[in-house]
Design a protein around this motif. Structure first.
Motif, PDB file in Angstrom:
ATOM      1  N   THR A  50      -4.445  16.981   3.989  1.00 42.42           N
ATOM      2  CA  THR A  50      -4.020  15.779   3.261  1.00 42.42           C
ATOM      3  C   THR A  50      -4.940  14.640   3.664  1.00 42.42           C
ATOM      4  O   THR A  50      -5.755  14.769   4.581  1.00 42.42           O
ATOM      5  CB  THR A  50      -2.551  15.415   3.587  1.00 42.42           C
ATOM      6  OG1 THR A  50      -2.191  14.216   2.867  1.00 42.42           O
ATOM      7  CG2 THR A  50      -2.334  15.156   5.073  1.00 42.42           C
ATOM      8  N   PHE A  51      -4.802  13.510   2.952  1.00 41.83           N
ATOM      9  CA  PHE A  51      -5.477  12.297   3.411  1.00 41.83           C
ATOM     10  C   PHE A  51      -4.768  11.855   4.696  1.00 41.83           C
ATOM     11  O   PHE A  51      -3.554  12.012   4.835  1.00 41.83           O
ATOM     12  CB  PHE A  51      -5.386  11.216   2.331  1.00 41.83           C
ATOM     13  CG  PHE A  51      -6.033   9.920   2.730  1.00 41.83           C
ATOM     14  CD1 PHE A  51      -7.334   9.897   3.222  1.00 41.83           C
ATOM     15  CD2 PHE A  51      -5.345   8.713   2.629  1.00 41.83           C
ATOM     16  CE1 PHE A  51      -7.930   8.701   3.600  1.00 41.83           C
ATOM     17  CE2 PHE A  51      -5.940   7.524   2.996  1.00 41.83           C
ATOM     18  CZ  PHE A  51      -7.237   7.513   3.483  1.00 41.83           C
ATOM     19  N   ALA A  78      -2.148  -1.621  -3.157  1.00 50.26           N
ATOM     20  CA  ALA A  78      -0.752  -1.757  -3.572  1.00 50.26           C
ATOM     21  C   ALA A  78      -0.097  -0.382  -3.480  1.00 50.26           C
ATOM     22  O   ALA A  78      -0.790   0.646  -3.460  1.00 50.26           O
ATOM     23  CB  ALA A  78      -0.651  -2.284  -5.004  1.00 50.26           C
ATOM     24  N   LYS A 100      -6.760   5.584  -7.683  1.00 50.55           N
ATOM     25  CA  LYS A 100      -5.661   6.524  -7.937  1.00 50.55           C
ATOM     26  C   LYS A 100      -5.399   6.603  -9.448  1.00 50.55           C
ATOM     27  O   LYS A 100      -5.896   5.767 -10.215  1.00 50.55           O
ATOM     28  CB  LYS A 100      -4.394   6.073  -7.186  1.00 50.55           C
ATOM     29  CG  LYS A 100      -4.567   6.020  -5.661  1.00 50.55           C
ATOM     30  CD  LYS A 100      -4.601   7.392  -5.009  1.00 50.55           C
ATOM     31  CE  LYS A 100      -5.257   7.395  -3.653  1.00 50.55           C
ATOM     32  NZ  LYS A 100      -4.413   7.259  -2.503  1.00 50.55           N
ATOM     33  N   ALA A 145      -3.606   9.299   5.866  1.00 50.33           N
ATOM     34  CA  ALA A 145      -2.503   8.331   5.799  1.00 50.33           C
ATOM     35  C   ALA A 145      -1.136   8.980   5.996  1.00 50.33           C
ATOM     36  O   ALA A 145      -0.216   8.356   6.524  1.00 50.33           O
ATOM     37  CB  ALA A 145      -2.528   7.586   4.466  1.00 50.33           C
ATOM     38  N   VAL A 178       2.970  16.802   0.355  1.00 55.33           N
ATOM     39  CA  VAL A 178       1.987  15.934  -0.305  1.00 55.33           C
ATOM     40  C   VAL A 178       1.567  16.615  -1.597  1.00 55.33           C
ATOM     41  O   VAL A 178       1.153  17.782  -1.575  1.00 55.33           O
ATOM     42  CB  VAL A 178       0.748  15.709   0.593  1.00 55.33           C
ATOM     43  CG1 VAL A 178      -0.273  14.830  -0.113  1.00 55.33           C
ATOM     44  CG2 VAL A 178       1.157  15.096   1.932  1.00 55.33           C
ATOM     45  N   SER A 235       0.819   5.378  -4.103  1.00 57.49           N
ATOM     46  CA  SER A 235      -0.255   4.422  -3.808  1.00 57.49           C
ATOM     47  C   SER A 235      -0.870   3.985  -5.125  1.00 57.49           C
ATOM     48  O   SER A 235      -0.984   4.787  -6.056  1.00 57.49           O
ATOM     49  CB  SER A 235      -1.337   5.088  -2.952  1.00 57.49           C
ATOM     50  OG  SER A 235      -2.507   4.290  -2.941  1.00 57.49           O
ATOM     51  N   SER A 273       0.844  -1.198   0.000  1.00 55.84           N
ATOM     52  CA  SER A 273       0.000   0.000   0.000  1.00 55.84           C
ATOM     53  C   SER A 273       0.877   1.245   0.000  1.00 55.84           C
ATOM     54  O   SER A 273       2.089   1.170   0.260  1.00 55.84           O
ATOM     55  CB  SER A 273      -0.915   0.039   1.237  1.00 55.84           C
ATOM     56  OG  SER A 273      -0.159   0.327   2.402  1.00 55.84           O
ATOM     57  N   GLY A 274       0.245   2.384  -0.236  1.00 53.60           N
ATOM     58  CA  GLY A 274       0.951   3.651  -0.165  1.00 53.60           C
ATOM     59  C   GLY A 274       1.329   3.983   1.275  1.00 53.60           C
ATOM     60  O   GLY A 274       2.390   4.560   1.534  1.00 53.60           O
ATOM     61  N   THR A 275       0.462   3.635   2.190  1.00 48.47           N
ATOM     62  CA  THR A 275       0.748   3.895   3.605  1.00 48.47           C
ATOM     63  C   THR A 275       1.973   3.104   4.050  1.00 48.47           C
ATOM     64  O   THR A 275       2.826   3.617   4.777  1.00 48.47           O
ATOM     65  CB  THR A 275      -0.479   3.535   4.473  1.00 48.47           C
ATOM     66  OG1 THR A 275      -1.623   4.190   3.925  1.00 48.47           O
ATOM     67  CG2 THR A 275      -0.296   3.986   5.915  1.00 48.47           C
ATOM     68  N   ASP A 301       5.052  12.548  -0.632  1.00 51.35           N
ATOM     69  CA  ASP A 301       3.847  11.718  -0.691  1.00 51.35           C
ATOM     70  C   ASP A 301       3.241  11.981  -2.064  1.00 51.35           C
ATOM     71  O   ASP A 301       2.564  12.990  -2.282  1.00 51.35           O
ATOM     72  CB  ASP A 301       2.878  12.086   0.438  1.00 51.35           C
ATOM     73  CG  ASP A 301       1.622  11.217   0.432  1.00 51.35           C
ATOM     74  OD1 ASP A 301       1.308  10.621  -0.628  1.00 51.35           O
ATOM     75  OD2 ASP A 301       0.942  11.136   1.471  1.00 51.35           O
ATOM     76  N   ALA A 312       1.117   9.973  -3.695  1.00 54.40           N
ATOM     77  CA  ALA A 312       0.008   9.021  -3.861  1.00 54.40           C
ATOM     78  C   ALA A 312      -1.068   9.505  -4.831  1.00 54.40           C
ATOM     79  O   ALA A 312      -1.825   8.705  -5.362  1.00 54.40           O
ATOM     80  CB  ALA A 312      -0.625   8.717  -2.497  1.00 54.40           C
ATOM     81  N   GLN A 313      -1.134  10.844  -5.045  1.00 55.47           N
ATOM     82  CA  GLN A 313      -2.183  11.371  -5.931  1.00 55.47           C
ATOM     83  C   GLN A 313      -1.578  12.013  -7.180  1.00 55.47           C
ATOM     84  O   GLN A 313      -2.228  12.828  -7.820  1.00 55.47           O
ATOM     85  CB  GLN A 313      -3.014  12.430  -5.172  1.00 55.47           C
ATOM     86  CG  GLN A 313      -3.686  11.875  -3.934  1.00 55.47           C
ATOM     87  CD  GLN A 313      -4.683  12.838  -3.301  1.00 55.47           C
ATOM     88  OE1 GLN A 313      -4.892  13.934  -3.788  1.00 55.47           O
ATOM     89  NE2 GLN A 313      -5.305  12.406  -2.211  1.00 55.47           N
TER      90      GLN A 313
HETATM   91  C1  PLP Z   1      -4.197   7.233  -1.037  1.00 54.75           C
HETATM   92  C2  PLP Z   1      -3.248   8.071  -0.270  1.00 54.75           C
HETATM   93  C3  PLP Z   1      -2.318   7.523   0.643  1.00 54.75           C
HETATM   94  C4  PLP Z   1      -2.368   6.108   1.095  1.00 54.75           C
HETATM   95  O1  PLP Z   1      -2.318   5.153   0.155  1.00 54.75           O
HETATM   96  P1  PLP Z   1      -2.931   3.690   0.457  1.00 54.75           P
HETATM   97  O2  PLP Z   1      -2.440   2.905  -0.699  1.00 54.75           O
HETATM   98  O3  PLP Z   1      -4.404   3.831   0.503  1.00 54.75           O
HETATM   99  O4  PLP Z   1      -2.353   3.210   1.755  1.00 54.75           O
HETATM  100  C5  PLP Z   1      -1.396   8.365   1.226  1.00 54.75           C
HETATM  101  N1  PLP Z   1      -1.386   9.686   0.974  1.00 54.75           N
HETATM  102  C6  PLP Z   1      -2.275  10.260   0.139  1.00 54.75           C
HETATM  103  C7  PLP Z   1      -2.204  11.731  -0.094  1.00 54.75           C
HETATM  104  C8  PLP Z   1      -3.243   9.474  -0.495  1.00 54.75           C
HETATM  105  O5  PLP Z   1      -4.124  10.058  -1.315  1.00 54.75           O
END
Ligand code: PLP
Length: 374
Positions: A91-92, A200, A192, A94, A137, A187, A65-67, A163, A165-166
């Protein structure tokens, strides 16, 4: 099933994936079922090479995962109890969570109206004797101001961890998301910009040492079979996720282009409607529009109205992490970060995914206009 009106627009429709992608993935899933390579199959290593090349870094470690990528990245850099890590207040959750899981303390700072990402001067002001790292982020698909943040982090001696993830594929002033810090986390959550068939993520870095530490941490701290030098965990990416991501990666840039076209259409249709503020795009920034977030003083009412018109929307995110019960112990009361808190109140995310049609965008925009004009 309730009767869904013909004008219904999904927030994200994950089923509208190109048929040839689905077919090719299915064939390979059959192969995996027959040969049993569920863990550590060849596609995992192939995806690691392909994604490292895509981001423009030397190393990619595929994770669950991204986390996990954020948390193992921090641990691999030696960040833990007693350390502070600066994060944006919007932010999210996570981002905060990973810092806390690593045993460190997240220190939120204000965001900028120019890009909704970490404000560089606020970062500088938040650095204290325990500050070890900073996690900008890249929110909603737009990169943070790395041209200012990266030199600042360097001068302040902070470990810079993106970060991303987005932000798969985004760029800003010649820098690419995931390639401007010491390391970055991605992430591949299904919705995404590049999404798997489940959870993942990936850790990317130019630092071979960090990469090998994260490789060990994802598999019980193993450096060679049954040699455990540190306490790790089970955070590998499944072979089936790597298969899916390998098939989708070549389509990512095209999908990001479609998102850009959709964002342009929204902005043309929504300019000047009601009290709406369109999403900011910073000078020199090339966002990939993970989300298209408008602002209005009437976000809740508008969301309800759009729902009644069959248009699904989202709030990203209605409660900033520092005001979530999980993090109130950090001691940042309401009003601590006015820009971030206003965005949480006023932000409304409109339907956005690569396959959304111009007609659907127009349906959404007309419904928004109808709300304001009556
Ligand atoms: C989705 C997201 C994460 C976490 O990713 P996961 O794969 O859901 O654990 C972390 N940071 C941001 C900004 C995200 O949007």
């Amino acid at each position: 099933m309730p009767d869904v009106s013909r004008s219904a627009v999904a927030f994200v429709d994950l089923t509208r994936i190109e048929e040839h992608v689905t077919e090719r993935i299915l064939v390979q899933l059959g192969d995996i079922l027959r040969d049993g390579s569920f863990i550590d199959g060849l596609p995992v290593r192939e995806f690691e090479s392909a994604f490292a090349r895509y981001v423009g870094v030397d190393h990619c470690v595929a994770l669950s995962s991204g986390t996990a990528a954020l948390r193992l990245g921090l641990t691999s850099a030696g960040i833990g109890p007693g350390d502070e890590v600066i994060v944006p207040a919007h932010t999210f959750i996570a981002t905060f969570e990973a810092v806390a899981q690593a045993g460190a303390t997240p220190v939120p700072v204000e965001i900028s109206e120019a890009d909704y990402c970490m404000d560089a001067p606020a970062l500088a002001a938040a650095v204290g004797p325990r500050t070890r790292a900073v996690i900008p982020v890249h929110l909603y698909g737009q990169m943070a101001d790395m041209c200012r943040i990266a030199p600042l982090a360097h001068r302040l001696g902070l470990w810079l961890f993106e970060d991303a993830a987005q932000c798969h594929g985004a760029a800003r002033e010649g820098l690419r998301a995931g390639a401007c810090g010491r390391a970055a986390a991605f992430s591949f959550y299904p919705s995404k910009n590049l999404g798997a068939m489940g959870d993942a993520g990936a850790f990317v870095t130019g630092d071979e040492d960090l990469a090998s530490r994260v490789r060990a941490l994802r598999q019980h701290g193993e450096t060679a079979r049954y040699n455990h030098h540190t306490v790790g965990s089970t955070e590998r990416m499944d072979t089936i996720q790597a298969v899916c991501l390998l098939e989708k990666l070549p389509l990512l840039d095209g999908w990001n282009d479609s998102r850009r076209a959709s964002a342009r259409r929204y902005s043309e249709r929504l300019a000047g409607v009601g009290d709406i503020r369109l999403p900011p795009v910073a000078e020199g920034s090339e966002p990939v529009w993970h989300l298209y977030v408008i602002r209005t003083a009437h976000a809740t009412e508008l969301q309800g109205f759009l729902r009644s018109r069959g248009v699904a929307t989202g709030r990203h995110y209605p409660t900033p992490p520092h005001l979530s019960p999980a993090f109130t112990h950090l001691g940042h009361p309401p009003g601590s970060f006015p820009v971030a808190e206003a965005l949480a109140r006023e932000g409304l995310s409109l339907p956005m995914f690569p396959q959304i049609t111009p007609e659907e965008i127009d349906t959404v925009a007309s419904a928004v206009a109808e709300f304001f004009d009556g």
